[in-house]
Design an enzyme around this catalytic site. Sequence first.
Site, PDB file in Angstrom:
ATOM      1  CG  ASP A  59      64.179   0.998  29.855  1.00  0.00           C
ATOM      2  OD1 ASP A  59      65.011   1.810  29.626  1.00  0.00           O
ATOM      3  OD2 ASP A  59      63.294   1.153  30.477  1.00  0.00           O
ATOM      4  CD  GLU A  80      68.554   0.166  28.827  1.00  0.00           C
ATOM      5  OE1 GLU A  80      69.765   0.232  28.909  1.00  0.00           O
ATOM      6  OE2 GLU A  80      67.601   0.806  29.280  1.00  0.00           O
ATOM      7  N   GLY A 135      67.493   4.898  34.688  1.00  0.00           N
ATOM      8  CA  GLY A 135      67.254   6.528  35.250  1.00  0.00           C
ATOM      9  C   GLY A 135      66.512   7.193  34.012  1.00  0.00           C
ATOM     10  CG  ASP A 150      68.916   2.303  26.118  1.00  0.00           C
ATOM     11  OD1 ASP A 150      68.386   3.077  27.226  1.00  0.00           O
ATOM     12  OD2 ASP A 150      68.086   1.666  25.425  1.00  0.00           O
ATOM     13  CB  SER A 194      72.859   7.040  29.877  1.00  0.00           C
ATOM     14  OG  SER A 194      72.216   6.898  28.700  1.00  0.00           O
ATOM     15  CE  LYS A 234      71.109   3.552  28.875  1.00  0.00           C
ATOM     16  NZ  LYS A 234      70.043   3.239  29.777  1.00  0.00           N
ATOM     17  CG  LEU A 235      78.546   3.763  23.990  1.00  0.00           C
ATOM     18  CD1 LEU A 235      79.202   3.305  22.876  1.00  0.00           C
ATOM     19  CD2 LEU A 235      78.942   5.267  24.395  1.00  0.00           C
ATOM     20  CE  LYS A 236      69.704   6.534  26.249  1.00  0.00           C
ATOM     21  NZ  LYS A 236      68.464   5.860  26.573  1.00  0.00           N
ATOM     22  CE  LYS A 292      64.687   3.790  32.714  1.00  0.00           C
ATOM     23  NZ  LYS A 292      64.523   4.069  31.061  1.00  0.00           N
TER      24      LYS A 292
HETATM   25  C1  LIG Z   1      65.732  10.971  27.762  1.00  0.00           C
HETATM   26  S1  LIG Z   1      66.131   9.080  27.921  1.00  0.00           S
HETATM   27  C2  LIG Z   1      65.484   8.432  29.221  1.00  0.00           C
HETATM   28  C3  LIG Z   1      65.303   7.059  28.920  1.00  0.00           C
HETATM   29  C4  LIG Z   1      66.755   6.302  29.170  1.00  0.00           C
HETATM   30  N1  LIG Z   1      67.652   6.623  30.233  1.00  0.00           N
HETATM   31  C5  LIG Z   1      68.846   6.671  30.226  1.00  0.00           C
HETATM   32  O1  LIG Z   1      69.463   6.531  29.276  1.00  0.00           O
HETATM   33  C6  LIG Z   1      69.532   7.020  31.725  1.00  0.00           C
HETATM   34  C7  LIG Z   1      69.381   8.638  32.001  1.00  0.00           C
HETATM   35  C8  LIG Z   1      69.550   8.930  33.263  1.00  0.00           C
HETATM   36  O2  LIG Z   1      70.819   8.716  33.405  1.00  0.00           O
HETATM   37  O3  LIG Z   1      68.992   9.143  34.130  1.00  0.00           O
HETATM   38  C9  LIG Z   1      66.629   4.786  29.078  1.00  0.00           C
HETATM   39  O4  LIG Z   1      65.778   4.611  28.095  1.00  0.00           O
HETATM   40  O5  LIG Z   1      67.249   4.198  29.974  1.00  0.00           O
HETATM   41 MG   LIG Z   2      66.695   2.351  28.493  1.00  0.00          MG
END
Ligand SMILES: CSCC[C@@H](NC(=O)CCC(=O)O)C(=O)O
Ligand SMILES: [Mg+2]
Length: 368
Positions: A239, A214, A291, A189, A135, A161-163, A263
């Site tokens: 999610d 996502e 995660g 995401d 991520s 995965k790109l925020k 999750k």
């Molecule tokens: C601080 S962001 C935590 C929630 C986020 N988690 C991730 O992006 C993956 C984080 C990881 O690699 O554990 C999600 O919405 O999926």
């Molecule tokens: Mg997510």
Amino acid sequence: MKLTGIELRRIKMPLVAPFRTSFGTETERDVLLLRAVTDEAEGWGECVAMSDPLYSSEYVEAAADVLRRYLVPALAARPPAAATAVAPALHKFKGHRMAKAALETAVLDAELRAEGRSFARELGATRDRVPCGVSVGIMDSIPELLDAVDGYLGQGYVRIKLKIEPGWDVEPVRAVRERFGDDVLLQVDANTAYTVGQAPLLAALDPFGLLLIEQPLDEEDVLGHAELAKRVRTPICLDESIVSARAAADAIRLGACSIVNVKPGRVGGYLEARRIHDVCVANGIPVWAGGMLETGLGRAANVALAALPGFTLPGDTSGSDRYFRTDVTEPFVLQDGHLPVPTGPGLGVQPIPEILAEITTSMEWLPL
Ligand SMILES: CSCC[C@@H](NC(=O)CCC(=O)O)C(=O)O
Ligand SMILES: [Mg+2]
């Protein structure tokens, strides 16, 4: 099994770099760990709640409080003979799924260690290693993003995965595609940052061959996601909306998602996570392991879960060094883009005592 007490332990883990999402920026983890002590073994559970109620309504101080005042006393009143008895004993308390998940996991770990069974075997894993995605947070510039993605691809991650958020979506996706090509497995995401009225903006991502988008909308806007799925070609993955197997079944039936991010902390534990897996498999819906920046303790359990047959997409199961310079357990290290599934009893990993002592900020013993 006779549970004699639960230790609440807070640890501080600085991140190797700030991790920015549409709801904020993390620079360190204040993690609540639970140690369940039984007459036969000890088990560990990691609460994935963040410091602030921004990913969901839970936050670490509230998790500690609800465990101390309600959840652990409930087990004292109704001692669980097995981990499967924990959720029923906690059912009357509403929400607080991350706190409940940590408690159930610690009891399950103790039970499995005593019986010499691994999490992987207990959950029904069918593989001995899992492919790993990573991520990538929102960055200050496109060049900085491309350098980060280049680094992760160089480390062997099989999926990026790109925020995203409004203002940081089409451009970063286009830049990654132009620099790294169409074959890289790529997804985004949004962490609920969009509205269904912004469907055209999300549909602008369709030409880039993403695996999924996502959680684009608010976690309670299930019908909005169903409407969005009719207006966007890229598969919608949920999610934050999927808090239980029932929520997964409803979202699938309403056409709100065609992929689910599983999750365990978000849904109350690994046993409910397996139920969600089973519901999704029964409906032909792929799942992958999400995660929450877990330490090696939660990471070990997530990797075991990711080895179940319905987990057909790479998860956010990165190596320990994605977030931490030093993990509290032996580090998880990527091997050819995969992580090995722990095979030892229970989680198959332990906190390293010297490291645990060094990062502990508080400890509290709750006798049963
Ligand atoms: C601080 S962001 C935590 C929630 C986020 N988690 C991730 O992006 C993956 C984080 C990881 O690699 O554990 C999600 O919405 O999926
Ligand atoms: Mg997510």
